[in-house]
Write a protein that holds these residues in place. Structure first.
Motif, PDB file in Angstrom:
ATOM      1  N   ASP A 333       0.816  -1.219   0.000  1.00 27.57           N
ATOM      2  CA  ASP A 333       0.000   0.000   0.000  1.00 27.57           C
ATOM      3  C   ASP A 333       0.853   1.273   0.000  1.00 27.57           C
ATOM      4  OD1 ASP A 333       0.982  -0.242   2.517  1.00 27.57           O
ATOM      5  OD2 ASP A 333      -0.875   0.331   3.540  1.00 27.57           O
ATOM      6  N   CYS A 334       2.019   1.203  -0.636  1.00 28.72           N
ATOM      7  CA  CYS A 334       2.904   2.374  -0.659  1.00 28.72           C
ATOM      8  C   CYS A 334       2.458   3.373  -1.730  1.00 28.72           C
ATOM      9  CB  CYS A 334       4.338   1.937  -0.944  1.00 28.72           C
ATOM     10  SG  CYS A 334       5.519   3.254  -0.655  1.00 28.72           S
ATOM     11  N   ALA A 335       2.338   4.640  -1.350  1.00 27.68           N
ATOM     12  CA  ALA A 335       2.041   5.673  -2.333  1.00 27.68           C
ATOM     13  C   ALA A 335       3.350   6.121  -2.989  1.00 27.68           C
ATOM     14  CB  ALA A 335       1.376   6.858  -1.652  1.00 27.68           C
ATOM     15  N   ILE A 336       3.257   6.471  -4.272  1.00 32.45           N
ATOM     16  CA  ILE A 336       4.460   6.915  -4.993  1.00 32.45           C
ATOM     17  C   ILE A 336       4.098   8.188  -5.761  1.00 32.45           C
ATOM     18  CG2 ILE A 336       6.194   6.273  -6.734  1.00 32.45           C
ATOM     19  CD1 ILE A 336       5.571   3.332  -6.118  1.00 32.45           C
ATOM     20  N   SER A 337       4.966   9.183  -5.691  1.00 31.28           N
ATOM     21  CA  SER A 337       4.728  10.403  -6.461  1.00 31.28           C
ATOM     22  C   SER A 337       5.914  10.683  -7.371  1.00 31.28           C
ATOM     23  CB  SER A 337       4.441  11.589  -5.529  1.00 31.28           C
ATOM     24  OG  SER A 337       5.534  11.819  -4.681  1.00 31.28           O
ATOM     25  N   GLN A 338       5.677  11.585  -8.333  1.00 34.56           N
ATOM     26  CA  GLN A 338       6.716  11.829  -9.349  1.00 34.56           C
ATOM     27  C   GLN A 338       7.004  13.313  -9.532  1.00 34.56           C
ATOM     28  OE1 GLN A 338       5.404  13.634 -11.967  1.00 34.56           O
ATOM     29  NE2 GLN A 338       3.376  12.910 -12.445  1.00 34.56           N
ATOM     30  N   ASP A 339       8.155  13.608 -10.146  1.00 34.73           N
ATOM     31  CA  ASP A 339       8.423  14.894 -10.797  1.00 34.73           C
ATOM     32  C   ASP A 339       8.627  14.556 -12.265  1.00 34.73           C
ATOM     33  OD1 ASP A 339       8.558  16.164  -8.344  1.00 34.73           O
ATOM     34  OD2 ASP A 339      10.721  16.486  -8.393  1.00 34.73           O
ATOM     35  N   MET A 340       8.108  15.394 -13.153  1.00 37.61           N
ATOM     36  CA  MET A 340       8.229  15.117 -14.583  1.00 37.61           C
ATOM     37  C   MET A 340       8.529  16.415 -15.317  1.00 37.61           C
ATOM     38  SD  MET A 340       7.713  11.991 -15.717  1.00 37.61           S
ATOM     39  CE  MET A 340       6.332  11.017 -15.157  1.00 37.61           C
ATOM     40  N   ILE A 341       9.328  16.314 -16.364  1.00 37.32           N
ATOM     41  CA  ILE A 341       9.632  17.496 -17.185  1.00 37.32           C
ATOM     42  C   ILE A 341       9.174  17.221 -18.614  1.00 37.32           C
ATOM     43  CG2 ILE A 341      11.485  18.924 -18.139  1.00 37.32           C
ATOM     44  CD1 ILE A 341      13.128  18.357 -15.639  1.00 37.32           C
ATOM     45  N   GLN A 414      -8.961   4.585  -3.787  1.00 36.27           N
ATOM     46  CA  GLN A 414      -8.562   3.294  -3.178  1.00 36.27           C
ATOM     47  C   GLN A 414      -8.603   3.334  -1.649  1.00 36.27           C
ATOM     48  OE1 GLN A 414      -4.747   2.202  -4.780  1.00 36.27           O
ATOM     49  NE2 GLN A 414      -5.644   1.261  -6.599  1.00 36.27           N
ATOM     50  N   HIS A 415      -8.578   4.542  -1.084  1.00 37.05           N
ATOM     51  CA  HIS A 415      -8.604   4.634   0.384  1.00 37.05           C
ATOM     52  C   HIS A 415     -10.035   4.584   0.932  1.00 37.05           C
ATOM     53  CE1 HIS A 415      -4.363   5.543   0.396  1.00 37.05           C
ATOM     54  NE2 HIS A 415      -4.527   6.570  -0.416  1.00 37.05           N
TER      55      HIS A 415
END
Ligand code: SAH
Ligand code: F3S
Length: 482
Positions: A333-341, A414-415
């Motif tokens: 149940d790990c959340a993952i976030s990003q940076d994108m260019i 999902q939560h």
């Protein structure tokens, strides 16, 4: 000699009493990354020892400091606009001094004084301990500049003065600088080479925060997974360390474990992780300790192998997927976030499609997305033409933002119908009757206040949501609160 808690508490009470005040007021404003906000707390601490009191009122300031960001051109323009405002205020307060700190100070150095007449003082990110001398110089009517980068400065011995604090969450910096040299990025030039902070000073700061009632910390660095303490100095000089120093070295997973064990009821987060340096050990440590939050900010910048290479990101799309798969297996149940260019030089429609398909694979919980902004002095600026028209950069950006919004919605949903632990940070922006807090995955949740209070860990049943906010009701205290 080890101090008992009582002795050290008494010690700090005494220093508070003895603290001189010079009757002058410091107003400090921060832009950019969390590290800048954390640095401003170090600056406030150094200047409080000089007798300055911080104020939230610009109009009553004797010294105005602005901690600046150079990451994109827009960030620099924002600061320059702000300087115009300071200029207007200075007309009524001629004695008011203005200093610029941080990345723009480091990048522009003396040029800042010529370009912006309002500026009296320019101080780079490693020179804050020199502030008392620099302020003396400007008091004597001279301009002052110190932009020397350091091999070993980590400010580990400075106890930050918490600014604009909610009293619940705090940043603790663990590394400074960055050795990665992503070709688009100005940070290695403005913040210098990477060095890690003494783990004991990190533990001391965490203990102090717990004592003061804080419940959650975020360990901060440009690339936290690269943390390596072997007695101090630059990371790149590790090979020159003695066998003894190497044997005693502490890496990021070990530091994380130490912090988790030190305060088992303190929530722990960290930022930022670089995919090329994140190890399985870190993921296993996260899984092992309940107080380490299930959330990883894992910037990727692009989904195209060709662009990743041009960016000098030292991993492929396939290696990134492998890391994501490992995270999902070890911490489901790990959340993952990003940076994108978007619109990095030479980016084709196919490269952009690769970014979209990578996002489809990961389905990030959250994202920070930017159009490429060419930065003077970076490798990309020197070697590549900024050849993607602004309109195309913006169109691609809009597409990834829209896709991220959909994923955000799916992930937040999902939560729903679960009962999750939320740490209350303060009143909801939208309603005085509701608290706002975050679950372990860093998703914001709001719920009716009842008798709970700021800093409580509460179990909340999630009933409905917007794309990024959960709405629920408390069902009782979490065992962490008891
Ligand atoms: N490791 C750092 C990254 C700092 S920069 C951290 O702790 O967050 C934050 C983000 O800004 C990067 O991940 C990247 O997506 C973006 N960025 C950096 N340089 C940029 C540039 N020249 N143009 C557009 N975005 C940029
Ligand atoms: Fe910048 Fe890359 Fe370091 S984005 S801060 S050079 S990891």
């Amino acid at each position: 000699m080890e101090k008992t808690i009582d002795e050290s508490a008494q010690g700090s009470a005494l220093t508070l009493q003895e603290k001189k005040t010079n009757g002058r007021k410091l107003y400090i404003e921060s832009y950019g990354c969390q590290m800048n906000f954390s640095d401003s707390e170090i600056v406030a601490s150094i200047l409080s020892n000089e007798g300055f009191n911080t104020t939230q009122e610009l109009k009553e300031a004797d010294l105005v400091l602005v901690n600046t960001c150079s990451i994109r051109e827009k960030a620099e323009l924002t600061v320059r606009k702000r300087l115009e405002k300071f200029n207007a205020i200075k007309k009524d307060r001629p004695h008011m001094k203005v200093g610029v700190l941080g990345c723009m100070a480091e990048r522009l150095k003396h040029k800042f004084l010529e370009e912006e007449k309002i500026v009296d003082m320019v101080v780079g990110p490693d020179a804050y301990k020199d502030l008392p001398n620099l302020i003396q110089e400007i008091d004597e009517g001279r301009n002052a500049v110190n932009v020397i980068l350091s091999k070993d400065e980590t400010y580990g011995d400075v106890a930050p003065v918490r600014l604009n604090t909610n009293g619940v969450t705090a940043f603790v910096s663990i590394t400074r600088g960055c050795d990665n040299m992503c070709t688009f990025c100005v940070v290695p030039f403005t913040r210098g080479r990477e060095r890690s902070r003494d783990p004991q000073s990190i533990i001391d700061e965490v203990n102090d925060l717990w004592k003061k009632g804080f419940k959650e910390i975020t360990l901060l660095g440009q690339n936290v997974d690269s943390y390596l303490w072997y007695g101090g100095g630059l990371k790149k000089d590790y090979d020159k360390a003695s066998e003894m120093e190497k044997a005693m070295a502490v890496d990021f997973s070990q530091l994380l474990e130490k912090v988790a064990l030190t305060q088992p009821r303190m929530r722990i987060r960290f930022s930022t992780s670089n995919p090329q340096d994140m190890t399985l050990d870190v993921i296993h440590t996260m899984a092992k300790y309940e107080n380490i939050c299930n959330y990883i900010h894992l910037p990727v910048q692009s989904g195209s192998n060709r662009i990743l290479k041009e960016m000098n990101r030292l991993h492929t799309r396939e290696e990134y997927f492998e890391l994501i798969d490992n995270i999902r297996t070890i911490i489901p149940d790990c959340a993952i976030s990003q940076d994108m260019i978007t619109g990095f030089p030479t980016e084709t429609e196919k490269d952009h499609q690769d970014t979209l398909s990578l996002m489809e694979y990961v389905k990030y919980d959250y994202g920070f997305m930017f159009a490429y902004s060419e930065r003077p002095g970076t490798l990309a600026e020197r070697k590549l033409d900024d050849d993607i028209p602004e309109a195309i950069k913006k169109r691609r950006l809009a597409e990834i933002i829209e896709l991220q919004r959909q994923h955000c919605q799916e992930r937040t949903e999902q939560h729903l119908n679960k009962v999750q632990e939320v740490l209350i940070e303060g009143t909801s922006k939208k309603s005085d009757e509701h608290w706002m807090g975050r679950n372990s995955q860093n998703t914001v949740a709001v719920f009716p206040k009842e008798n709970y209070k700021v800093g409580d860990f509460v179990m909340v049943r999630m009933n409905s949501c917007t794309s990024a906010t959960l709405k629920g009701e408390a069902v009782g205290y979490s065992k962490n609160s008891l």
